[in-house]
Motif scaffolding. Structure first.
Motif, PDB file in Angstrom:
ATOM      1  N   GLU A  24      -6.692   3.717  -2.857  1.00  7.77           N
ATOM      2  CA  GLU A  24      -5.684   3.707  -1.795  1.00  7.77           C
ATOM      3  C   GLU A  24      -6.326   3.700  -0.412  1.00  7.77           C
ATOM      4  OE1 GLU A  24      -3.279   7.017  -2.790  1.00  7.77           O
ATOM      5  OE2 GLU A  24      -2.216   5.947  -4.393  1.00  7.77           O
ATOM      6  N   ARG A  25      -7.435   4.411  -0.307  1.00  4.29           N
ATOM      7  CA  ARG A  25      -8.158   4.410   0.974  1.00  4.29           C
ATOM      8  C   ARG A  25      -8.676   2.998   1.269  1.00  4.29           C
ATOM      9  NH1 ARG A  25      -8.644   6.643   5.953  1.00  4.29           N
ATOM     10  NH2 ARG A  25     -10.781   6.500   6.708  1.00  4.29           N
ATOM     11  N   GLN A  48      -7.432   0.235   0.198  1.00  2.00           N
ATOM     12  CA  GLN A  48      -6.279  -0.608   0.541  1.00  2.00           C
ATOM     13  C   GLN A  48      -5.837  -0.354   1.977  1.00  2.00           C
ATOM     14  OE1 GLN A  48      -3.666   0.350  -2.814  1.00  2.00           O
ATOM     15  NE2 GLN A  48      -3.692  -1.828  -3.354  1.00  2.00           N
ATOM     16  N   ALA A  49      -5.893   0.909   2.350  1.00  5.27           N
ATOM     17  CA  ALA A  49      -5.480   1.256   3.717  1.00  5.27           C
ATOM     18  C   ALA A  49      -6.414   0.609   4.744  1.00  5.27           C
ATOM     19  CB  ALA A  49      -5.464   2.772   3.882  1.00  5.27           C
ATOM     20  N   ARG A 106       2.778   2.393  -3.220  1.00  9.82           N
ATOM     21  CA  ARG A 106       2.090   2.797  -4.441  1.00  9.82           C
ATOM     22  C   ARG A 106       1.465   4.192  -4.341  1.00  9.82           C
ATOM     23  NH1 ARG A 106       1.082  -2.815  -4.998  1.00  9.82           N
ATOM     24  NH2 ARG A 106      -0.726  -2.769  -3.659  1.00  9.82           N
ATOM     25  N   VAL A 107       1.728   4.909  -3.289  1.00  5.36           N
ATOM     26  CA  VAL A 107       1.126   6.232  -3.130  1.00  5.36           C
ATOM     27  C   VAL A 107       1.892   7.246  -3.978  1.00  5.36           C
ATOM     28  CG1 VAL A 107       0.586   8.077  -1.507  1.00  5.36           C
ATOM     29  CG2 VAL A 107       0.375   5.684  -0.801  1.00  5.36           C
ATOM     30  N   SER A 108       1.164   7.942  -4.869  1.00  4.52           N
ATOM     31  CA  SER A 108       1.809   8.952  -5.702  1.00  4.52           C
ATOM     32  C   SER A 108       1.590  10.336  -5.091  1.00  4.52           C
ATOM     33  CB  SER A 108       1.234   8.903  -7.111  1.00  4.52           C
ATOM     34  OG  SER A 108      -0.137   9.215  -7.067  1.00  4.52           O
ATOM     35  N   ILE A 127       0.833  -1.208   0.000  1.00  3.82           N
ATOM     36  CA  ILE A 127       0.000   0.000   0.000  1.00  3.82           C
ATOM     37  C   ILE A 127       0.864   1.254   0.000  1.00  3.82           C
ATOM     38  CG2 ILE A 127      -1.613   1.320   1.411  1.00  3.82           C
ATOM     39  CD1 ILE A 127      -2.409  -1.620   2.424  1.00  3.82           C
ATOM     40  N   THR A 128       1.788   1.312   0.939  1.00  2.00           N
ATOM     41  CA  THR A 128       2.590   2.533   1.067  1.00  2.00           C
ATOM     42  C   THR A 128       3.468   2.745  -0.160  1.00  2.00           C
ATOM     43  OG1 THR A 128       4.222   1.248   2.249  1.00  2.00           O
ATOM     44  CG2 THR A 128       2.647   2.477   3.575  1.00  2.00           C
ATOM     45  N   GLN A 167      -7.904   6.892  -7.731  1.00  2.00           N
ATOM     46  CA  GLN A 167      -6.722   6.310  -7.086  1.00  2.00           C
ATOM     47  C   GLN A 167      -6.776   6.555  -5.575  1.00  2.00           C
ATOM     48  OE1 GLN A 167      -3.028   7.696  -8.744  1.00  2.00           O
ATOM     49  NE2 GLN A 167      -1.810   6.417  -7.380  1.00  2.00           N
ATOM     50  N   PRO A 224      -2.464  12.003  -6.519  1.00  3.99           N
ATOM     51  CA  PRO A 224      -3.321  10.902  -6.940  1.00  3.99           C
ATOM     52  C   PRO A 224      -4.642  11.382  -7.528  1.00  3.99           C
ATOM     53  CG  PRO A 224      -3.377  11.135  -4.569  1.00  3.99           C
ATOM     54  CD  PRO A 224      -2.368  12.115  -5.067  1.00  3.99           C
TER      55      PRO A 224
END
Lengths: 182, 198
Positions: free
Chosen positions: A119-120, A122-123, A106-108, A103-104, A115, A111
């Motif tokens: 990401e949320r 996934q978190a 892949r954070v751009s 997860i961490t 995305q 975003p």
């Protein structure tokens, strides 16, 4: 096979049509896998339990009430199987570094909204997976199976007070991990 | 999500409120408090958002199709049927009949003084009865095949069989043949426990 209803496929599977059962697997493997993943907390174990769930379900197809939806039934079979596995393991916390790294990493910086949402999600998933097994179990049963406290207590064979405290602590941990300002 | 005010709703209470676990009276009291307390209302909203986010979590793609592996582990459908009760009972009765008949035949050949008259007499009587029954069945069968014996043949031949030896051999062979057929053909599709297709 895709044209058949779940009930039709179950009847065909009972009478030995393996392809009919294969179609049921394809329809519900994702949801069963997710149930197993939430409870087991590890992908490989979830995959193994997903297979075991369908094999167990195949053995017990004759006990399935065809007038009820197949999805909740097969997910319940999966949940029970995983919960039994967790009970045997005495609810150890699982190592989940790889999930969190995924997860961490892949954070751009800027975003897109989609995305951000991904990401949320996934978190949240990572936070749930990082919980101890018995906390994951109550979260799964409450939020994904919509069980009452009493039903959770009966399923997990825990006192009602333990269910309440597990659920509260699990949510507290999730809230702290997902919103540090809480 | 905690509060210093003692009259505020606790997080426990907010959870139970959101989960629909409060009793009617407690729920009404909580609702009344939430209507007038922005702080508790905000906490309720935050917890509610978290619950919603958890419940709306998109499903994770397993990234593989489980069906081939699962189908490969299913028992062979031709081995799925359970052994019917009538077949098991029939086999059991056939076994007992074979055993009883063989024993009686052997007992009939043993001199009475070797096994004692108290046992020999009933054995010989039973043997004679069975021989008579077999003889009657044979006659009826032959009659069915257009051989017409006189009606006194059966009585005449009681209780001894003129061809008892060959008849016994014939019956034993017949029973063995039936046994083989029932085991190797009738039971062909029925598994023993634990049989699975590899």
């Amino acid at each position: 096979m895709q044209a058949y209803s779940d009930r039709g496929l179950v009847q065909m599977a009972i009478h030995g049509e393996q392809q009919a059962f294969g179609e049921l697997v394809r329809r519900y493997q994702t949801s069963v896998f997710n149930v197993c993943y939430h409870i087991m907390g590890e992908r490989q174990e979830a995959e193994d339990m997903t297979q075991e769930t369908f094999l167990r379900a195949h053995d017990r197809l004759r006990t399935y009430d065809p007038y009820r939806p197949f999805g909740p039934w097969i997910r319940r079979v999966g949940a029970n199987l995983c919960l039994n596995g967790i009970k045997r393991r005495r609810l150890a916390t699982l190592p989940l570094e790889e999930e969190l790294e995924g997860i961490t990493g892949r954070v751009s910086e800027r975003p897109e909204p989609a995305q951000v949402h991904a990401e949320r999600s996934q978190a949240i998933r990572a936070a749930i997976l990082s919980l101890p097994g018995h906390y994951r179990a109550v979260i799964e049963l409450r939020h994904f199976f919509e069980m009452s406290y009493q039903e959770i207590a009966e399923t997990l064979e825990l006192p009602l007070s333990d269910v309440k405290s597990h659920l509260f602590r699990a949510r507290k941990i999730l809230a702290e991990r997902l919103s540090p300002d809480v | 999500m905690s509060s210093d005010r003692s009259d505020h709703l606790t997080d426990h209470a907010l959870h139970e409120y959101l989960d629909g676990e409060l009793e009617a009276k407690q729920r009404a009291a909580a609702q009344h408090h939430l209507q007038g307390c922005k702080q508790c209302g905000a906490r309720l909203k935050t917890w509610g958002s978290l619950f919603t986010e958890i419940e709306q979590l998109p499903e994770l793609d397993p990234a593989l199709d489980f069906a081939p592996a699962i189908l490969a582990r299913l028992p062979d459908p031709t081995l799925r049927r359970s052994r019917p009760f009538w077949l098991m009972v029939g086999q059991a009765l056939l076994s007992l009949a074979m055993l009883a008949y063989g024993w009686l035949q052997i007992a009939a050949w043993v001199p009475a003084e070797r096994i004692g008259s108290w046992l020999s007499l009933p054995l010989r009587s039973m043997n004679a009865m069975i021989d008579t029954l077999i003889f009657a069945i044979t006659k009826a069968f032959n009659q069915f095949l257009a051989w017409s014996p006189s009606s006194s043949d059966i009585i005449t031949h009681l209780p001894q069989l003129p061809d008892g030896g060959p008849l016994l051999i014939y019956l034993v062979i017949l029973v063995i043949a039936l046994w083989i057929v029932s085991n190797h053909y009738l039971l062909k599709g029925y598994p023993h426990p634990g049989d699975t297709r590899s």
